[in-house]
Write a protein that holds these residues in place. Structure first.
Motif, short mmCIF file in Angstrom:
data_model
loop_
_atom_site.label_atom_id
_atom_site.label_comp_id
_atom_site.label_asym_id
_atom_site.label_seq_id
_atom_site.Cartn_x
_atom_site.Cartn_y
_atom_site.Cartn_z
N ARG A 1 20.31 -37.52 62.56
CA ARG A 1 19.35 -38.80 63.17
C ARG A 1 18.79 -39.36 61.75
O ARG A 1 18.42 -40.45 61.87
N GLY A 2 18.29 -38.46 60.57
CA GLY A 2 17.44 -39.20 59.75
C GLY A 2 16.27 -39.29 60.06
O GLY A 2 15.72 -38.88 61.07
N GLU A 3 15.41 -39.76 59.11
CA GLU A 3 13.78 -40.05 59.40
C GLU A 3 13.64 -41.37 58.62
O GLU A 3 14.05 -41.77 58.00
N GLY A 4 12.26 -41.71 59.20
CA GLY A 4 11.67 -43.01 58.50
C GLY A 4 11.88 -44.17 59.51
O GLY A 4 12.32 -44.08 60.49
N GLU A 5 11.41 -45.31 58.92
CA GLU A 5 11.30 -46.32 59.77
C GLU A 5 12.77 -47.19 60.22
O GLU A 5 12.76 -47.18 61.42
N TYR A 6 13.53 -46.99 59.40
CA TYR A 6 15.07 -47.48 59.61
C TYR A 6 15.67 -46.52 60.90
O TYR A 6 16.23 -47.00 61.83
N ALA A 7 15.60 -45.42 60.67
CA ALA A 7 15.91 -44.30 61.58
C ALA A 7 15.37 -44.62 62.91
O ALA A 7 15.97 -44.34 64.03
N ARG A 8 13.93 -44.62 62.88
CA ARG A 8 13.25 -45.06 64.32
C ARG A 8 13.62 -46.23 64.82
O ARG A 8 13.86 -46.34 66.28
N LEU A 9 13.99 -47.26 64.32
CA LEU A 9 14.40 -48.67 64.78
C LEU A 9 15.70 -48.42 65.36
O LEU A 9 15.94 -49.06 66.53
N ILE A 10 16.81 -47.54 64.72
CA ILE A 10 18.08 -47.44 65.22
C ILE A 10 17.82 -46.95 66.64
O ILE A 10 18.65 -47.08 67.88
N ALA A 11 17.17 -45.78 66.55
CA ALA A 11 16.93 -44.70 67.84
C ALA A 11 16.16 -45.63 68.92
O ALA A 11 16.69 -45.53 69.96
N GLN A 12 15.06 -46.51 68.61
CA GLN A 12 14.55 -47.49 69.66
C GLN A 12 15.79 -48.64 70.27
O GLN A 12 15.76 -48.58 71.43
N ARG A 13 16.67 -48.98 69.43
CA ARG A 13 17.42 -49.82 69.67
C ARG A 13 18.46 -48.95 70.79
O ARG A 13 18.92 -49.65 71.72
N PHE A 14 18.84 -48.07 70.34
CA PHE A 14 19.85 -47.19 71.27
C PHE A 14 19.29 -46.74 72.46
O PHE A 14 19.85 -47.07 73.64
N ARG A 15 18.16 -46.30 72.74
CA ARG A 15 17.68 -46.15 73.85
C ARG A 15 17.23 -47.35 74.63
O ARG A 15 17.59 -47.16 76.05
N ALA A 16 16.84 -48.43 74.19
CA ALA A 16 16.68 -49.88 75.12
C ALA A 16 18.13 -50.01 75.61
O ALA A 16 18.35 -50.43 76.80
N ALA A 17 19.07 -50.02 74.71
CA ALA A 17 20.49 -50.57 75.20
C ALA A 17 21.02 -49.62 76.22
O ALA A 17 21.60 -49.99 77.26
N ALA A 18 20.94 -48.25 75.90
CA ALA A 18 21.49 -47.30 76.91
C ALA A 18 20.97 -47.27 78.32
O ALA A 18 21.43 -47.23 79.27
N LYS A 19 19.37 -47.53 78.27
CA LYS A 19 18.74 -47.60 79.53
C LYS A 19 19.33 -48.92 80.21
O LYS A 19 19.40 -48.82 81.63
N ARG A 20 19.28 -49.93 79.54
CA ARG A 20 19.71 -51.18 80.02
C ARG A 20 21.01 -51.28 80.93
O ARG A 20 21.24 -51.77 81.77
N LEU A 21 22.02 -50.51 80.19
CA LEU A 21 23.49 -50.27 80.54
C LEU A 21 23.77 -49.13 81.70
O LEU A 21 24.78 -48.85 81.88
N GLY A 22 22.50 -48.34 81.96
CA GLY A 22 22.70 -46.96 82.85
C GLY A 22 23.38 -45.90 82.10
O GLY A 22 24.03 -45.25 82.68
N LEU A 23 23.20 -45.84 80.60
CA LEU A 23 23.97 -44.71 80.05
C LEU A 23 22.90 -43.62 79.45
O LEU A 23 23.43 -42.83 79.06
N ASP A 24 22.11 -43.80 80.01
CA ASP A 24 21.00 -42.79 79.53
C ASP A 24 20.68 -41.80 80.72
O ASP A 24 19.62 -40.95 80.53
N ARG A 25 21.16 -41.96 81.66
CA ARG A 25 20.92 -40.83 82.95
C ARG A 25 21.56 -39.53 82.60
O ARG A 25 22.65 -39.57 81.60
#
Length: 361
Positions: free
Chosen positions: A314-338
């Motif tokens: 995963r890495g750490e730091g601001e960039y890693a957090r931004l990528i993780a946030q984008r992933f979670r938001a997109a996965a939730k919107r598309l129903g891929l987070d269940r």
């Protein structure tokens, strides 16, 4: 005996290969480069694929990594002809006395008896069932599988035992085994993960020279899910400053193809992979090389790679957090987070073996 400096491999000879070089593995004590004394350029053939055979003493490999959702895996091949330049498994070829560079994708090792060994291990009285992962080190559906059929033989054994299995692949050849996978999926015994790193066919061809193009992998997701086999879209590895802008588009394409879940891992560069990756960047993406490496080092405390549990993927730091946030938001919107249902272990059975004495009761 002294090691000679690395001699570049002509680009024409390594056409459709991922690695730029073939430096000696870290366990080699010496390496010799010979020249015939002539200064006339020599035309040499392309680098073909060589397959050796290995007698497998065991089929299942167990691990205790807290980063992995499984504790056992099976790899029918060592090395991988797909030639993905970023492959974290490349350093394992050094243990065989071969290079993690071109050797990894051109000098393969097959285990022809792996299915028979697996049958013996699953039949053991001490064996306790849990999902078995295929494709954790090298792709079970790389081109050599077309002729060898070792992955199919393994699946036949697993189906006979009603043993749960999770498959990770880039290979569209997985469709060949739908006659095995679909009935297993109907019992809750199988899940497939298909990796899509980019939707740009040109970039994919350079990074993953002998893997199916992205559109073909998406079609494999579609065909598997239509047959009832659940598929996870794996946006892995995500490459900073090179493929990260595609994250949402990759997830959208996977959802449209029928994937019911998604995961993602950042690019990681253990051991020799870092040097191989930087050689590749210098040749194929020189304008982005500095930015890519700067982002990676930002996520790993200034280093090319941080091997700590919980950080390496995963890495750490601001960039890693931004990528993780984008992933979670997109996965939730598309129903891929269940949450997906766990693979069933309660159906496991040891079938009658040849030579068994039949019970009278």
């Amino acid at each position: 005996m002294l090691m000679s400096p690395e001699i570049p491999i002509d680009q024409a000879r390594r056409r459709a290969r991922g690695a730029v070089s073939n430096q000696a593995g870290r366990f080699d004590l010496a390496r010799v480069e010979e020249a015939d004394g002539w200064d006339i350029p020599e035309l040499r053939p392309g680098i073909g694929t060589e397959v050796r055979e290995e007698v497998a003493r065991s089929a299942i490999t167990f691990n205790r990594s807290p980063d992995l959702p499984f504790d056992r895996s099976l790899n029918a091949y060592r090395g991988c002809e797909h030639g993905c330049i970023y492959c974290f498994a490349r350093p394992s070829h050094a243990y065989l006395g071969m290079s993690p560079g071109l050797d990894f994708e051109t000098r393969l090792v097959a285990k022809p008896q792996v299915a028979e060994v697996l049958r013996r291990e699953l039949s053991g009285k001490r064996y306790r069932v849990a999902p078995l992962a295929l494709g954790t080190n090298t792709d079970p559906y790389q081109p050599v599988e077309r002729d060898r059929g070792l992955t199919r033989a393994v699946l036949e054994v697993l189906a006979e035992f009603d043993h749960p299995v999770a498959i990770v692949t880039k290979g569209a050849m997985v469709e060949r085994d739908l006659d095995i996978l679909a009935p297993m999926a109907a019992k809750g015994l199988v899940r497939v993960g298909i990796s899509v790193t980019t939707l740009e066919p040109g970039l994919a061809r350079r990074m993953e020279p002998r893997a199916p193009v992205p559109a073909r992998r998406l079609e494999a997701i579609r065909r598997l899910t239509q047959a009832g086999v659940p598929v996870r879209l794996m946006a892995s590895p995500m490459v900073p400053a090179l493929t990260d802008h595609e994250l949402e588009a990759i997830l959208e394409a996977g959802a449209e193809a029928g994937a019911d879940a998604a995961s993602g891992i950042m690019l990681r560069l253990p051991r020799e992979v870092s040097e191989l990756w930087q050689e590749w960047l210098a040749e194929h993406e020189p304008g982005r090389a500095a930015r890519v490496m700067a982002r990676l080092r930002e996520m790993h405390g200034g280093r090319d790679y941080d091997p700590r549990w919980g950080h390496r993927m995963r890495g750490e730091g601001e960039y890693a957090r931004l990528i993780a946030q984008r992933f979670r938001a997109a996965a939730k919107r598309l129903g891929l987070d269940r949450a997906v249902p766990p693979l069933r272990c309660d159906l496991f059975k040891v079938p009658p073996q040849k030579g068994d004495q039949l019970s009278l009761f």
